[in-house]
Every structure is written in structure tokens, then in C-alpha cells.
Write a protein that holds these residues in place. Structure first.
Motif, short mmCIF file in Angstrom:
data_model
loop_
_atom_site.label_atom_id
_atom_site.label_comp_id
_atom_site.label_asym_id
_atom_site.label_seq_id
_atom_site.Cartn_x
_atom_site.Cartn_y
_atom_site.Cartn_z
N ARG A 1 0.84 -1.22 0.00
CA ARG A 1 0.00 0.00 0.00
C ARG A 1 0.86 1.25 0.00
NH1 ARG A 1 -4.45 0.57 4.38
NH2 ARG A 1 -4.77 2.57 3.36
N ASP A 2 1.93 1.23 0.80
CA ASP A 2 2.84 2.38 0.81
C ASP A 2 3.41 2.63 -0.59
OD1 ASP A 2 2.55 2.57 3.58
OD2 ASP A 2 4.33 1.35 3.99
N LEU A 3 3.82 1.53 -1.23
CA LEU A 3 4.42 1.67 -2.57
C LEU A 3 3.41 2.25 -3.56
CD1 LEU A 3 6.44 -1.67 -2.80
CD2 LEU A 3 7.41 0.63 -2.78
N LYS A 4 2.16 1.82 -3.39
CA LYS A 4 1.12 2.28 -4.32
C LYS A 4 0.76 3.74 -4.11
CE LYS A 4 -0.61 -2.30 -5.29
NZ LYS A 4 -1.59 -3.36 -5.02
N LYS A 5 1.15 4.29 -2.95
CA LYS A 5 0.88 5.72 -2.70
C LYS A 5 1.94 6.61 -3.33
CE LYS A 5 -1.06 5.01 1.80
NZ LYS A 5 -0.47 5.03 3.14
N LEU A 6 3.07 6.05 -3.70
CA LEU A 6 4.15 6.84 -4.32
C LEU A 6 3.75 7.20 -5.75
CD1 LEU A 6 7.32 4.90 -3.12
CD2 LEU A 6 6.44 7.08 -2.26
N PRO A 7 4.48 8.12 -6.39
CA PRO A 7 4.22 8.39 -7.80
C PRO A 7 4.18 7.06 -8.56
CG PRO A 7 6.01 9.78 -7.00
CD PRO A 7 5.63 8.87 -5.88
N ARG A 8 3.38 7.01 -9.60
CA ARG A 8 3.16 5.74 -10.29
C ARG A 8 3.55 5.92 -11.75
NH1 ARG A 8 -2.16 2.31 -10.16
NH2 ARG A 8 -1.68 2.51 -7.97
N ARG A 9 4.18 4.91 -12.30
CA ARG A 9 4.52 4.99 -13.73
C ARG A 9 4.03 3.73 -14.43
NH1 ARG A 9 7.70 4.78 -18.22
NH2 ARG A 9 8.21 6.86 -19.00
N THR A 10 3.47 3.91 -15.62
CA THR A 10 3.04 2.78 -16.42
C THR A 10 3.80 2.81 -17.74
OG1 THR A 10 0.87 2.69 -15.41
CG2 THR A 10 1.06 1.72 -17.58
N GLN A 11 4.37 1.69 -18.12
CA GLN A 11 5.15 1.64 -19.36
C GLN A 11 4.96 0.29 -20.05
OE1 GLN A 11 8.58 2.65 -17.06
NE2 GLN A 11 9.44 0.58 -17.05
N THR A 12 4.80 0.36 -21.37
CA THR A 12 4.65 -0.87 -22.15
C THR A 12 5.97 -1.07 -22.90
OG1 THR A 12 2.30 -0.47 -22.34
CG2 THR A 12 3.26 -2.05 -23.89
N THR A 13 6.72 -2.08 -22.47
CA THR A 13 8.09 -2.24 -22.94
C THR A 13 8.37 -3.67 -23.36
OG1 THR A 13 8.70 -2.58 -20.64
CG2 THR A 13 9.07 -0.36 -21.55
N MET A 14 9.47 -3.83 -24.07
CA MET A 14 9.86 -5.17 -24.51
C MET A 14 10.89 -5.75 -23.56
SD MET A 14 11.42 -6.51 -28.11
CE MET A 14 10.02 -6.01 -29.08
N HIS A 15 10.58 -6.93 -23.06
CA HIS A 15 11.50 -7.69 -22.22
C HIS A 15 12.36 -8.54 -23.16
CE1 HIS A 15 12.35 -10.28 -18.57
NE2 HIS A 15 12.66 -11.12 -19.55
N ILE A 16 13.67 -8.41 -23.01
CA ILE A 16 14.56 -9.18 -23.89
C ILE A 16 15.41 -10.12 -23.05
CG2 ILE A 16 16.39 -9.05 -25.62
CD1 ILE A 16 15.32 -6.15 -26.20
N CYS A 17 15.09 -11.39 -23.13
CA CYS A 17 15.85 -12.38 -22.36
C CYS A 17 17.10 -12.76 -23.15
CB CYS A 17 15.02 -13.62 -22.08
SG CYS A 17 15.99 -14.95 -21.33
N GLU A 18 18.21 -12.81 -22.42
CA GLU A 18 19.49 -13.18 -23.01
C GLU A 18 19.47 -14.61 -23.54
OE1 GLU A 18 18.70 -12.45 -19.92
OE2 GLU A 18 18.76 -14.50 -19.14
N GLN A 19 18.45 -15.38 -23.17
CA GLN A 19 18.38 -16.76 -23.63
C GLN A 19 17.55 -16.89 -24.90
OE1 GLN A 19 17.61 -17.82 -19.44
NE2 GLN A 19 18.87 -19.62 -19.84
N GLY A 20 17.28 -15.76 -25.54
CA GLY A 20 16.77 -15.83 -26.91
C GLY A 20 15.27 -15.67 -27.11
N TRP A 21 14.60 -14.94 -26.23
CA TRP A 21 13.19 -14.64 -26.51
C TRP A 21 12.90 -13.22 -26.06
CZ3 TRP A 21 10.09 -13.41 -22.29
CH2 TRP A 21 10.56 -13.81 -21.03
N SER A 22 11.81 -12.68 -26.57
CA SER A 22 11.39 -11.37 -26.10
C SER A 22 9.87 -11.31 -26.09
CB SER A 22 11.98 -10.26 -26.98
OG SER A 22 11.46 -10.38 -28.28
N ALA A 23 9.33 -10.42 -25.29
CA ALA A 23 7.88 -10.29 -25.16
C ALA A 23 7.56 -8.91 -24.62
CB ALA A 23 7.33 -11.37 -24.22
N ILE A 24 6.36 -8.43 -24.94
CA ILE A 24 5.97 -7.07 -24.54
C ILE A 24 4.88 -7.14 -23.48
CG2 ILE A 24 4.86 -4.94 -25.37
CD1 ILE A 24 6.25 -5.42 -28.06
N ALA A 25 5.03 -6.31 -22.44
CA ALA A 25 3.98 -6.21 -21.42
C ALA A 25 3.90 -4.78 -20.92
CB ALA A 25 4.28 -7.15 -20.25
#
Ligand SMILES: Nc1nc2c(c(=O)[nH]1)N[C@H]1C(S)=C(S)[C@@H](COP(=O)(O)O)O[C@H]1N2
Ligand SMILES: [Mo]
Length: 260
Positions: A124-148
Motif C-alpha cells: 500500500r505504501d508503494l502504491k501511494k508513491l508516484p506511479r509509472r506505467t510503461q509498455t516495454t519489450m522484455h529481452i531475455c538473453e536466452q533468446g526470446w522477447s515479449a511485450i507487457a
């Protein structure tokens, strides 16, 4: 990006690295040192320096990135339908399992070490701090990527909630339930897209993706996106953690820094 998200992300301006460095007293260490580069160095490991190639890669990457550049943010239509669950998916850790059974009600994040006001924060404390939302690509060094889409509190505002760092602070170490840990320098900590995420695609982070809190440090590869976060410690040296190379992955032959 929706209007709501743009509004949320207006905090970027407040939290931009440069404005923070200028604002006296917030991250005192930067001011006293009077020079950023001191904080942008890889850890010096016990057996000598990191490999020359590592240092060259890191130095040139950071020179290119020195403009506070953000990684690309994607449209919500690009979100990956089944974002993988990779490696640890449910830590075998008594404390973690107890917290999970009660839907993380008693989960706390201690922020200790070289901060001016060590604290322990609830979700709850964390959720009271400024909030940021970002849609980014996760790039795993083991050869896959995905967006969330990730939502959370900028790591910098969490450090500020702990009173800011002391002058000799250089790295932060994050421990996870299940034994993983990773180190990050102030370059990563102060970047606007570095967030402690409690939300994924508009919901709480699912168990396998690191509930209840995981790091998004967008210019790093997958293994730096620590899941199941347990505690944060601000330190002047990484020597006393594991084998002393600055993270579990670099302890076992990955690179400490492998920025995308
Ligand atoms: N605590 C913890 N964090 C972790 C891992 C892990 O096994 N345990 N795996 C890392 C790796 S290599 C990747 S690619 C991502 C995977 O995140 P995901 O399970 O949400 O896809 O988490 C990273 N953070
Ligand atoms: Mo990964």
C-alpha cells in the motif's frame, strides 16, 4: 499511450536524473561527488577488473545513453498474449509461501544500508508513491522477447522515501525470495523507466512473473529484471554479496552489465 498513462508518467519530469542531481539534498552523494562518472563504473571485482570487452561495451553504451534516453514504449495492441514465465516461478521459501498464502498482506520491503532514513514499505505504501506505467519489450538473453505493460513506483522515489542516499553510496543490491540477488548502479536507479512494478497488464503481477513486486530496469536484459523482491540495501561496495561480482548472474559467468 492513453491520456491517463501520459498523466501518470508526468512524474518522469520530476524524476528526471538531471533535475534530481540539481535538487540539493535529494541524492546527496551525487552533489558531494560533483561528478556522475564515479557512479557509472562497473564494480571492481575481487579477482581484478571486469573483462576489457565488458568495460568497452558498457562505456560506449552509456555514452550513447547519457542523454537520459528512454527505451521505446509500445502501444497496448502490441502486448504479448502469453508472456512467458521463465526460470523461478514460485520460490521454495517458507517465508515467501507464508506471505503468498495471505495474498502478501504482511509483505514488507525493507530499504536499508546507506540511506538517510531506513524504512520498510508495504504494498500500500508503494502504491501511494508516484506511479509509472510503461509498455516495454522484455529481452531475455536466452533468446526470446515479449511485450507487457508494467505499473509501479519509480525506484528513485522509493529511495527518496528512505531519505535519499548517503555520500558514499554507490550501488543498490536487491534480494529476492528464493535466493536471487542483483546489483545496480545509480545510473540505473535514477533512470525514469526503472520501476518497482506491482502491476502487469493492468492486474497484480501474477505469481510466475514475480509477485508481488519485481524490478523493471528497461535497458538491461531479462536476468536483471529481478522477480519476487524481498529487500533493498544501498551499499558502497558489492564485495560482501555472494562471490562479490555484483550479482548472482555475474557470479556465475553472465556479465554484470549487458544493456540492450
Ligand atoms: N528472482 C528471480 N528473478 C528473475 C529470474 C528468476 O529466476 N528469479 N529470472 C530472470 C530471467 S533470466 C528472466 S528472462 C526474467 C523472466 O521474467 P518472467 O518470468 O516474468 O518472464 O526474470 C528474471 N528475474
Ligand atoms: Mo532471461
Amino acid at each position: 499511450m492513453t491520456k491517463a498513462k501520459r498523466l501518470e508518467n508526468k512524474n518522469d519530469k520530476v524524476l528526471s536524473r538531471r533535475s534530481v542531481i540539481k535538487r540539493a539534498g535529494v541524492l546527496g552523494g551525487f552533489l558531494l561527488a560533483g561528478c556522475d562518472t564515479q557512479y557509472y563504473k562497473p564494480p571492481v571485482v575481487r579477482d581484478g577488473l571486469m573483462g576489457v570487452a565488458d568495460i568497452m561495451t558498457m562505456a560506449s553504451q552509456r555514452m550513447l545513453m547519457s542523454n537520459d534516453q528512454l527505451v521505446q514504449e509500445h502501444d497496448s495492441s502490441e502486448i504479448t498474449k502469453n508472456f512467458p514465465v521463465w526460470n523461478q516461478s514460485n520460490p521454495e521459501d517458507e517465508e515467501y509461501q507464508r506471505l503468498r498464502a495471505e495474498n502478501y498482506r504482511d509483505w514488507r520491503l525493507p530499504i536499508t544500508g546507506l540511506v538517510n532514513k531506513p524504512i520498510s514499505m508495504s504494498l500500500r505504501d508503494l502504491k501511494k508513491l508516484p506511479r509509472r506505467t510503461q509498455t516495454t519489450m522484455h529481452i531475455c538473453e536466452q533468446g526470446w522477447s515479449a511485450i507487457a505493460e508494467w505499473t509501479g513506483a519509480p525506484l528513485l522515489s522509493v529511495i527518496q522515501a528512505a531519505g535519499g542516499i548517503k555520500p558514499n553510496a554507490k550501488y543498490i543490491m536487491i534480494n529476492a525470495y528464493g535466493g536471487w540477488y542483483e546489483g545496480y548502479d545509480m545510473f540505473d536507479v535514477t533512470h525514469p523507466q526503472t520501476i518497482l512494478a506491482y502491476g502487469m497488464n493492468g492486474k497484480d503481477i501474477p505469481l510466475g512473473n514475480g509477485a508481488p513486486l519485481r524490478l523493471r530496469v528497461e535497458r538491461h536484459c531479462g536476468y536483471k529484471q529481478l522477480k519476487f523482491i524481498k529487500s533493498i540495501e544501498v551499499v558502497s561496495s558489492v564485495e560482501n554479496f555472494g562471490r562479490g561480482t555484483g550479482g548472482l548472474n555475474s557470479d556465475y559467468d553472465f556479465h554484470w552489465y549487458a544493456g540492450a
